[in-house]
Design a protein around this motif. Structure first.
Motif, PDB file in Angstrom:
ATOM      1  N   ASP A 206     -13.955  11.690  -3.433  1.00 23.98           N
ATOM      2  CA  ASP A 206     -14.635  12.090  -2.198  1.00 23.98           C
ATOM      3  C   ASP A 206     -16.140  12.090  -2.362  1.00 23.98           C
ATOM      4  O   ASP A 206     -16.877  11.822  -1.413  1.00 23.98           O
TER       5      ASP A 206
ATOM      6  N   TYR B 217      -0.188  -2.814   6.586  1.00 23.97           N
ATOM      7  CA  TYR B 217      -0.343  -2.408   7.991  1.00 23.97           C
ATOM      8  C   TYR B 217       0.794  -2.924   8.861  1.00 23.97           C
ATOM      9  O   TYR B 217       0.682  -2.986  10.070  1.00 23.97           O
TER      10      TYR B 217
ATOM     11  N   ASP C 152      -8.310  15.288   4.255  1.00 24.37           N
ATOM     12  CA  ASP C 152      -9.058  14.107   3.843  1.00 24.37           C
ATOM     13  C   ASP C 152     -10.369  14.079   4.597  1.00 24.37           C
ATOM     14  O   ASP C 152     -10.542  14.770   5.610  1.00 24.37           O
TER      15      ASP C 152
ATOM     16  N   ARG D 280      -1.890   3.034   1.246  1.00 20.61           N
ATOM     17  CA  ARG D 280      -2.588   2.974   2.533  1.00 20.61           C
ATOM     18  C   ARG D 280      -4.084   3.145   2.315  1.00 20.61           C
ATOM     19  O   ARG D 280      -4.900   2.476   2.927  1.00 20.61           O
ATOM     20  N   LYS D 281      -4.403   4.050   1.396  1.00 26.00           N
ATOM     21  CA  LYS D 281      -5.802   4.250   1.067  1.00 26.00           C
ATOM     22  C   LYS D 281      -6.379   2.973   0.475  1.00 26.00           C
ATOM     23  O   LYS D 281      -7.491   2.560   0.794  1.00 26.00           O
TER      24      LYS D 281
ATOM     25  N   ASN E 115       9.509  15.336  10.129  1.00 27.42           N
ATOM     26  CA  ASN E 115       8.648  14.411   9.400  1.00 27.42           C
ATOM     27  C   ASN E 115       7.767  13.568  10.322  1.00 27.42           C
ATOM     28  O   ASN E 115       7.409  12.454  10.013  1.00 27.42           O
TER      29      ASN E 115
ATOM     30  N   PHE F 174      -7.067   0.536   3.038  1.00 30.06           N
ATOM     31  CA  PHE F 174      -8.257   0.901   3.794  1.00 30.06           C
ATOM     32  C   PHE F 174      -9.513   0.462   3.033  1.00 30.06           C
ATOM     33  O   PHE F 174     -10.451  -0.095   3.612  1.00 30.06           O
TER      34      PHE F 174
ATOM     35  N   GLU G 266       1.465  12.675   2.786  1.00 28.20           N
ATOM     36  CA  GLU G 266       2.717  12.591   2.044  1.00 28.20           C
ATOM     37  C   GLU G 266       2.576  13.218   0.664  1.00 28.20           C
ATOM     38  O   GLU G 266       3.535  13.734   0.111  1.00 28.20           O
ATOM     39  N   GLU G 267       1.362  13.165   0.146  1.00 28.90           N
ATOM     40  CA  GLU G 267       1.126  13.784  -1.148  1.00 28.90           C
ATOM     41  C   GLU G 267       1.239  15.307  -1.021  1.00 28.90           C
ATOM     42  O   GLU G 267       1.926  15.958  -1.793  1.00 28.90           O
TER      43      GLU G 267
ATOM     44  N   MET H 187      -4.772  -1.231  15.798  1.00 26.63           N
ATOM     45  CA  MET H 187      -5.224  -1.350  14.427  1.00 26.63           C
ATOM     46  C   MET H 187      -4.876  -2.731  13.882  1.00 26.63           C
ATOM     47  O   MET H 187      -5.691  -3.399  13.240  1.00 26.63           O
TER      48      MET H 187
ATOM     49  N   HIS I  45      -4.466   6.121   9.290  1.00 22.42           N
ATOM     50  CA  HIS I  45      -3.394   5.477   8.539  1.00 22.42           C
ATOM     51  C   HIS I  45      -3.530   5.773   7.054  1.00 22.42           C
ATOM     52  O   HIS I  45      -2.556   6.102   6.376  1.00 22.42           O
ATOM     53  N   SER I  46      -4.753   5.681   6.559  1.00 25.43           N
ATOM     54  CA  SER I  46      -4.912   5.870   5.119  1.00 25.43           C
ATOM     55  C   SER I  46      -4.686   7.329   4.733  1.00 25.43           C
ATOM     56  O   SER I  46      -4.253   7.614   3.625  1.00 25.43           O
ATOM     57  N   SER I  47      -4.930   8.223   5.673  1.00 24.07           N
ATOM     58  CA  SER I  47      -4.738   9.629   5.340  1.00 24.07           C
ATOM     59  C   SER I  47      -3.252   9.979   5.207  1.00 24.07           C
ATOM     60  O   SER I  47      -2.904  11.016   4.662  1.00 24.07           O
ATOM     61  N   LEU I  48      -2.407   9.090   5.689  1.00 24.29           N
ATOM     62  CA  LEU I  48      -0.967   9.355   5.554  1.00 24.29           C
ATOM     63  C   LEU I  48      -0.572   9.488   4.093  1.00 24.29           C
ATOM     64  O   LEU I  48       0.319  10.251   3.741  1.00 24.29           O
ATOM     65  N   ASP I  49      -1.253   8.753   3.255  1.00 24.50           N
ATOM     66  CA  ASP I  49      -0.994   8.861   1.823  1.00 24.50           C
ATOM     67  C   ASP I  49      -1.190  10.300   1.352  1.00 24.50           C
ATOM     68  O   ASP I  49      -0.382  10.824   0.596  1.00 24.50           O
ATOM     69  N   LEU I  50      -2.273  10.859   1.837  1.00 24.15           N
ATOM     70  CA  LEU I  50      -2.585  12.217   1.401  1.00 24.15           C
ATOM     71  C   LEU I  50      -1.642  13.225   2.020  1.00 24.15           C
ATOM     72  O   LEU I  50      -1.285  14.222   1.397  1.00 24.15           O
TER      73      LEU I  50
ATOM     74  N   TRP J 249       1.131   0.285  15.652  1.00 26.25           N
ATOM     75  CA  TRP J 249      -0.299   0.491  15.678  1.00 26.25           C
ATOM     76  C   TRP J 249      -0.981  -0.797  16.053  1.00 26.25           C
ATOM     77  O   TRP J 249      -1.689  -1.394  15.258  1.00 26.25           O
TER      78      TRP J 249
ATOM     79  N   MET K 183      -1.383   5.175  -3.868  1.00 28.59           N
ATOM     80  CA  MET K 183      -1.758   5.434  -2.478  1.00 28.59           C
ATOM     81  C   MET K 183      -2.126   4.107  -1.832  1.00 28.59           C
ATOM     82  O   MET K 183      -3.284   3.686  -1.849  1.00 28.59           O
TER      83      MET K 183
END
Lengths: 151, 1339
Positions: free
Chosen positions: B464, B549, A72, B497-498, A87, B501, A57-58, B573, A50-55, B570, B495
């Protein structure tokens, strides 16, 4: 032996298909195809995806490829993504412990491309609408076969 | 505070504590004041020339920047203080109110502070609100010595006090730093093992080598030999000393000195390959540069040292210089854009590698230009420094002793990230404002222009690096700080969603500590956590997470959401997050929120909750309610699935008066009355006025108990218990709680089953007074099922009652209202994307954060379900009390009667009005079991089963005319019982007639209290059943009709002589008319009863009485006067008693129809005249003759013909010969005249041929026709012809005589008949003389 967590994510950030598996290669004593994620990782895999969706979309705007490659990583879990014309996002998380990551990249790309074919077929089903969960056992089987072939 | 500000290595940490009994509010106020002045210019500090290092005079532009904190520093990072002095808290300031104590006492407080915080180097106390004279006294202006206690007054600015503090600080710092000069500085060794870094960093190296453009070479043998190390020691020591001193200079605001010292340190440390300190020095250099820019101090960078440390070639420096960048921005040629791209690429590490860019650009440079780092923009310089610093930190992992601690490394990265983000957000223009906002960490102004130094990818790559380390091994408070910082960074990068997280990870990290919260004294970490995050913060974080979420979907409210929620979301989740939040709030003991989460999961996530979890949540819910009295709404909004009023008593049915009268009259209102408002004649079915009838099902009477059938659903895997149920309506009702029960009594079964599975669940119920009512019959809805309950209730107010739903209390949940759900709206399939929906809502600043926990509770409490389902209401009409009549006594035993067919029996009923309302309207009607059969036959006729009009009439007659019941005391009822008073009695006398085939009967009484306003009057009815057995008595088994002649009875009279015959004979004898005007009806009557019955039959004046023995048949002879067509019209159509429309029957011919009509009317005539009775002791009854059927022959006997032919015989003397008996006695050989009189009764003139047919009556023994023929001529001589035309046309009502003379020659018996051939234009027919002439001839 890598384990993989593959998800197809619809346009509303909800997954429409999920699959967890492991590489069929080099499997010695474990059940082939059974993912080897430790439970604590397994729990957070959806969150990672889920969090990688940000990336995704980036990078979808800075890249004209469908395959976005590795986008990611989180504590040794790598995330590769692919975005379809509609999409819809394909995201795969895998524990990056195999030595030849180059090889992995290309096979994941192949896997994505073929899953995209399958997805398009699903989409053409008149009884399927975008963002519905894909429940077809046939699709599931074919994705698993692809996983076995490429990963 | 911005702990991870880039310039935080240049800030001095100050601990602020309350002293002198300062309360919290006051302290906060003071703290605010103090923390507002967090910068002191060195210019403002009194010079201290005696100081070795930190005389503020030498660098007047420098500033000391303070970082105030109220939290006592933890000792965890103390090992880092020598390495990074900024971590140390140098100053402690006590804030308190002046309260008239002596200076010594205040001094003592300061000393206490010193004891309390020995690690700080200076302690000062500030006393607010000191009277001015005291300030003068304690702190005279002339006294320039250093003071530890400072007194504040409105007249003295706080800044000047802080300057005093700063002076103290610099003074003591000088001492402190001096003490370091002789110490061998060692690398910090973490208390927690940092070995992990070495592992993870090796991984990171790989990444760097593959993806980074820095091209750092990692030689496997870059470890120095021991000999070299020894030689290096001094250099290393010098380097470390310089670095440390530089760090202190940085703190004290002497930035140029700091920079120079850092440069020295770089030189030494590079030489001694002390990477960890080198990295730190590089970072310090960056901070110094930024701070110098901030304070506006001009500086000259140590180019040579930096260039060598940073591995920067001249060409590269030139490339990066500001002029060049500006040039590139201005120029449009390919080469420079290429250069700029690659220049960005340095950071991004994705685009072209650095080598190519440098080589590409190098052509541009003038050869031999001196490398000048001053020309490089600050962000670029910082980037170079920081990249290098990171590299050296990573390299330090190879040196076992001098490995950089994880914390240092991570914090360094975070500080750098702060800088990056600041540049990213408003770095397009590097000016004073840029540095100002960077240092003060004020919110950046939104800037759309992209900066040339960093893009998102650079930042993410830097991020990272943090994830390559095991954050989990750090101490908790640092983890928390790091995670929250990371989420802040993601927030800055949009961001979400990040960010979510990260926040989730943060919550997972602090979760185990939250439970320890109550005993805070024991654990300082927890105290700090509670200081850092209070409960509401955590709640808001979790709500934020829920929103991101998508746990904020409202499936109970919107069908769109529900579709999405079930089809693809989800869920795993979301559930995991929900579980996490449950744990968090359990630990925080926030039961209110916990309750909302339970509701949320049971309402929205039931479809994916495992059964175990369902049970767990239920148990927790019950526990929460029981232990903490939290109010939880029942989570299923669709509990109430159906609602119906049970009409259990048929006799209670109420009929509106107006309607009732209509049916009584029995006349259907004309289908189409011309509507004056609508003159068009076209019938519009849609325009049809709806009848204003009141729905009878919905009539209920005030204060009477009615039952509602209520359908409740349980979607859960556990059983639920209904504790209370109440009706919600617009007017008052009362639920009879003790009567509420399960419709089907399978409660016990399911109860035992479930409680076996889950014995715990049953015992946990809060006891409330309502439960007691219900204990006798517990209302349980089994798992996953719908149960029907009976809810008795009483309407209390007359009028319109609209039931909207129920207030139901389920288990431990709070009582609330549930609407009646009738139908779910179906989501239509959308194959196309909805454009608006497709756009993801950005969770930006303007996003309205909904609290999903509040919405779920609100939705449940307010029943916001209308977009998802359709709700109904139930409308009832409550009437004022109505009278009630009930049966008191029925004179027939047990309500049974045995009757003989046709028997009349009298009985009576007693009724009582059991209400307080009088009855002024009473109407009677009856029903018996034959009706059904008859109506069935009648209705069959209309659907094709052919019944002729005659039979139809017969059925109708039995249906409508045959009165089974008769009220005998109608008059009395009218007089005496009008009205029937409240609680009054009434007796009604009835007479019942035994009707054939009747088995069952009912007396129906309709009654009501008729008021002036008929719309409010209603009619109730009471039915009194009466069982009847009808036994056959006297039946007519056969009927025949004979013409009556004088001769008819001759033989009979002689042989038999019973009463009937005697009567008949008497009748005939007394007859003064021609006997041929009569005919004889023969009735065969059978007595089917077991006793002899006395039968009495009357016909006109003729009467017969006879006893018929059991099971015998007796024949009755009854004379009937013949009927003339003239007197009656037998051609009328057969009427319909029901007033049915006449339908011509085409299946029979015209003449058949006429015959039928004739026989019908004749029969009617007979039935009018005939009357029969039977008698047996006191029983008596009538005899039914309606099964008389007349055939054509019988009809002809009864009716006079149209043309009458009479015969007379005259002798020669013109005397008419009379008959002897039935015969004429004639002599042979004499002349007689046979006179035929033909009378025309028809309306038409008659013409025809008459034929005489004389023939001898021959013994049957002689069967010789030839002989007969032959002998005929010889027996009678006819004078004339036997066949002749009528002499004239006979006109209506005229007669003609035809004479024929004859002589009989032989003795014998003759019969003389005659036949008239009527000749008409279209048809001709024959008519015979009715009575033949019998002649006996003798000599």
């Amino acid at each position: 032996m890598s384990s993989y967590y593959f998800t197809i994510i619809g346009t509303k950030d909800a997954p429409i298909y999920e699959l967890e598996f492991s590489s069929f290669k080099l499997s010695s004593h474990q059940i082939p195809g059974k993912s080897q994620f430790p439970p604590n990782i397994k729990e957070i895999l959806p969150f990672i995806t889920h969090s990688s969706l940000d990336l995704i979309e980036e990078s979808q705007w800075s890249n004209n490829q469908y395959n976005l490659g590795k986008i990611d990583s989180f504590y040794g879990i790598s995330i590769n993504a692919f975005i379809t014309q509609g999409n819809i996002k394909f995201v795969i998380c895998y524990d990056n412990n195999s030595a030849n990551s180059k090889y992995d990249e290309s096979s994941i790309k192949q896997f994505f491309v073929e899953v995209n074919d399958l997805y398009v077929k699903v989409l053409m089903n008149p009884f399927y609408s975008v963002n519905d969960a894909i429940t077809s056992p046939d699709f599931d089987l074919k994705v698993k076969l692809l996983a076995r072939k490429y990963l | 505070m911005d702990r991870y500000n880039y310039i935080s290595p240049g800030r001095v940490k100050v601990l602020v504590v309350p002293i002198n009994g300062c309360d919290e509010q006051q302290f906060q106020c003071y703290y605010k004041q103090v923390s507002s002045c967090n910068e002191v210019r060195l210019l403002d500090i009194t010079p201290m020339t005696e100081l070795k290092h930190f005389n503020p005079q030498t660098s007047p532009n420098g500033r000391i920047i303070y970082e105030y904190d109220m939290v006592v520093p933890d000792n965890e990072s103390i090992f880092l203080h020598d390495f990074e002095p900024f971590r140390k808290t140098f100053i402690v300031i006590g804030l308190g109110k002046y309260n008239d104590k002596s200076l010594d006492q205040y001094q003592q407080m300061n000393n206490d502070l010193k004891k309390e915080f020995p690690s700080t180097i200076i302690q000062n106390c500030v006393f607010f609100d000191t009277p001015i004279e005291k300030v003068e006294e304690f702190n005279p202006k002339t006294d320039h010595s250093m003071k530890s206690c400072l007194f504040l007054n409105e007249s003295i600015s706080l800044e000047s006090l802080i300057c005093d503090v700063s002076r103290n600080f610099l003074f003591h710092l000088d001492d402190y730093v001096s003490s370091y000069s002789n110490i061998t500085l060692r690398s910090p060794v973490s208390i927690t093992d940092s070995q992990l870094l070495s592992k993870t960093i090796s991984k990171a190296q790989k990444r760097l080598s593959s993806g980074s453009s820095l091209k750092v070479s990692f030689n496997s043998n870059n470890q120095l030999s021991p000999a070299e190390l020894k030689g290096n020691t001094q250099v290393r020591h010098n380097g470390r000393q310089s670095k440390l001193l530089a760090s202190f200079y940085l703190l004290s605001g002497k930035y140029v000195e700091a920079m120079n010292n850092f440069a020295d340190a770089l030189l030494y440390l590079k030489k001694s390959e002390d990477y960890m300190w080198l990295g730190s020095a590089l970072e310090g250099m960056g901070v110094a540069i930024v701070l110098m820019n901030y304070t506006g101090i001009s500086y000259q960078l140590p180019n040579a040292i930096l260039a060598s440390v940073l591995h920067l070639s001249k060409s590269k420096i030139r490339d990066m210089s500001i002029d060049n960048t500006v040039n590139k921005r201005l120029s449009n040629d390919n080469l420079s854009t290429n250069g700029r791209l690659s220049y960005n690429g340095n950071g991004s590490k994705i685009l072209s590698p650095r080598t190519s860019s440098s080589s590409g650009v190098s052509f541009n440079l003038p050869i031999g230009a001196a490398p000048d780092l001053n020309g490089i923009a600050v962000p670029e310089l910082v980037k170079q420094l920081q990249d290098k610093s990171n590299t050296y930190f990573q390299l330090s992992a190879n040196d076992f002793e001098n490995t950089v601690p994880d914390l240092v490394y991570i914090e360094s990265i975070l500080r750098y990230l702060h800088f990056m983000i600041h540049v990213f957000k408003n770095g397009s223009n590097i000016n004073n404002n840029f540095f100002e906002t960077l240092v003060k960490n004020s919110p950046p102004t939104p800037d759309t222009i992209t900066n040339p130094w960093y893009n998102k990818n650079n930042i993410l790559n830097e991020l990272d690096k943090i994830f390559s380390l095991q954050l989990i091994d750090l101490n908790l408070i640092d983890q928390c700080r790091i995670y929250s910082r990371l989420s802040l960074i993601y927030n800055d990068l949009n961001m979400f969603r990040k960010k979510a997280f990260m926040l989730r990870t943060l919550i997972v990290a602090i979760l185990p500590q939250l439970s320890n919260q109550p005993n805070e004294s024991s654990d300082s970490i927890v105290t700090q956590i509670t200081n850092t995050f209070d409960i509401s913060t955590i709640k808001s974080i979790i709500i934020d997470l829920f929103n991101i979420y998508q746990i904020n979907k409202q499936p109970e409210l919107k069908s769109d959401d529900s579709y999405e929620n079930t089809s693809s979301n989800w869920n795993s989740m979301q559930l995991s997050l929900i579980k996490l939040s449950i744990k968090v709030f359990e630990n925080l003991k926030d039961h209110e929120t916990l309750a909302s989460i339970f509701c949320l999961s049971l309402t929205r996530y039931l479809h994916c909750l495992p059964i175990d979890d369902e049970y767990k949540i239920r148990e927790k819910m019950i526990g929460t309610v029981r232990d903490f009295g939290t109010k939880i709404p029942y989570p299923d909004p669709y509990l109430l699935r159906g609602f119906k009023l049970i009409n259990n008593k048929a006799q209670d049915e109420l009929i509106p008066f107006s309607e009732f009268q209509g049916t009584e009259i029995g006349e259907a209102t004309p289908l189409q009355t011309p509507n004056p408002a609508n003159p068009s004649f076209v019938f519009d079915p849609f325009n049809k006025p709806t009848p204003k009838s009141i729905e009878k099902d919905k009539l209920i009477i005030k204060n009477e108990i009615y039952q509602l059938r209520v359908l409740l659903q349980n979607p859960y895997s556990f059983e639920i218990e209904v504790n209370d149920i109440d009706i919600v309506s617009n007017s008052k009702t009362q639920v009879i709680r003790s009567g509420v029960r399960n419709m089907f009594h399978n409660v016990n079964k399911s109860q035992s089953k479930v409680s076996l599975n889950n014995p715990k669940l049953r015992s946990e119920k809060p006891s409330s007074p309502l439960v007691n009512d219900f204990q006798s019959n517990q209302l349980i809805i089994p798992p996953k099922s719908i149960e029907t309950f009976i809810v008795p209730f009483k309407p209390l107010v007359p009028g319109n009652l609209i039931i909207e739903g129920c207030k139901i209390k389920i288990g431990a949940c709070e009582e609330r209202f549930f609407p009646i759900i009738s139908e779910e709206y179906n989501e239509k399939l959308i194959k196309l994307k909805d454009y608006q929906k497709f756009e993801n809502p950005k969770l930006g600043d303007g996003f309205e954060i909904q609290d999903p926990l509040q919405t779920i509770v609100d939705n449940l409490r307010d029943n916001k379900v209308l977009h998802r389902v359709d709700c109904t209401t139930m409308e009832l009409n409550v009437l004022d009390p109505q009278p009630t009549l009930s049966l008191l006594n029925l004179s027939a035993t047990n309500g049974w009667l045995m009757l003989l067919e046709g028997e009349k029996h009298e009985f009576s009923i007693d009724l009582i009005n059991q209400s307080n309302q009088p009855i002024n309207y009473l109407s009677f009607s009856f029903w018996d079991s034959t009706i059904q059969n008859l109506t069935k036959k009648l209705s069959n006729s209309s659907i094709g089963v052919n019944i002729n009009a005659f039979e139809m009439y017969e059925l109708e007659w039995y249906l409508y005319k045959y009165k089974t019941f008769k009220i005998l005391n109608k008059q009395e009822i009218n007089e005496k019982y009008k009205p029937i008073k409240a609680n009054g009695e009434i007796e009604i006398k009835y007479e019942i007639t035994g009707k054939k085939n009747m088995t069952d009967s009912k007396m129906i009484l309709e009654y009501g209290n008729k008021l002036n306003d008929l719309t409010k009057c209603f009619v109730k009815n009471i039915e009194i059943p009466l069982k009847v057995t009808v036994v056959p008595s006297i039946e007519m088994v056969n009927l025949d009709i004979m013409p009556l002649f004088l001769s008819s009875l001759n033989g009979l009279i002689k042989s038999q002589s019973n009463a009937n015959l005697t009567n008949l004979k008497e009748f005939i004898d007394n007859l003064d008319q021609n006997i041929s005007d009569y005919c004889l009806i023969l009735l065969d009557m059978r007595n089917s009863w077991k006793e002899t019955l006395q039968v009495d039959i009357e016909f006109d004046k003729f009467q017969v009485k006879e006893s018929i023995k059991a099971n015998t048949v007796s024949r009755f002879l009854i004379p009937m006067k013949r009927v003339s067509v003239k007197d009656h019209d037998f051609t009328k159509i057969i009427p319909s008693i029901r007033n049915k429309q006449f339908i011509k029957d085409y299946s029979i011919t015209e003449s058949e129809d006429m015959e039928m009509r004739q026989s019908f009317w004749l029969r009617n005539l007979i039935l009018d005249k005939v009357q029969g009775h039977w008698k047996f002791h006191e029983r008596e009854g009538i005899i039914d003759f309606r099964n008389i059927r007349l055939n054509t022959k019988m009809v002809n006997y009864i009716i006079y013909p149209k043309i009458k032919i009479l015969h007379e015989i005259w002798n020669e003397e013109d005397e008419m010969i009379k008959r002897t008996g039935s015969q004429f006695l004639l002599k042979t050989g004499e002349f007689y005249s046979f006179k035929t009189i033909i009378t025309n009764f028809d309306s038409k003139p008659l013409d025809g041929v008459i034929r005489h047919l004389p023939f001898p009556i021959i013994d049957n023994n002689i069967n010789n026709s030839i002989l007969k023929e032959q002998s005929m001529d010889k027996k009678i001589v006819i004078n004339g012809v036997l066949q002749s035309k009528l002499p004239q046309t006979i006109h209506p009502n005229e007669s003609v005589d035809i004479n024929l003379s004859f002589v009989i020659l032989e003795n014998g018996e003759f019969e003389w008949g005659s036949l008239l051939d009527v000749l008409e234009d279209d048809n001709s027919y024959k008519i015979t003389a009715r009575e033949p002439v019998y002649i006996v001839a003798s000599a």
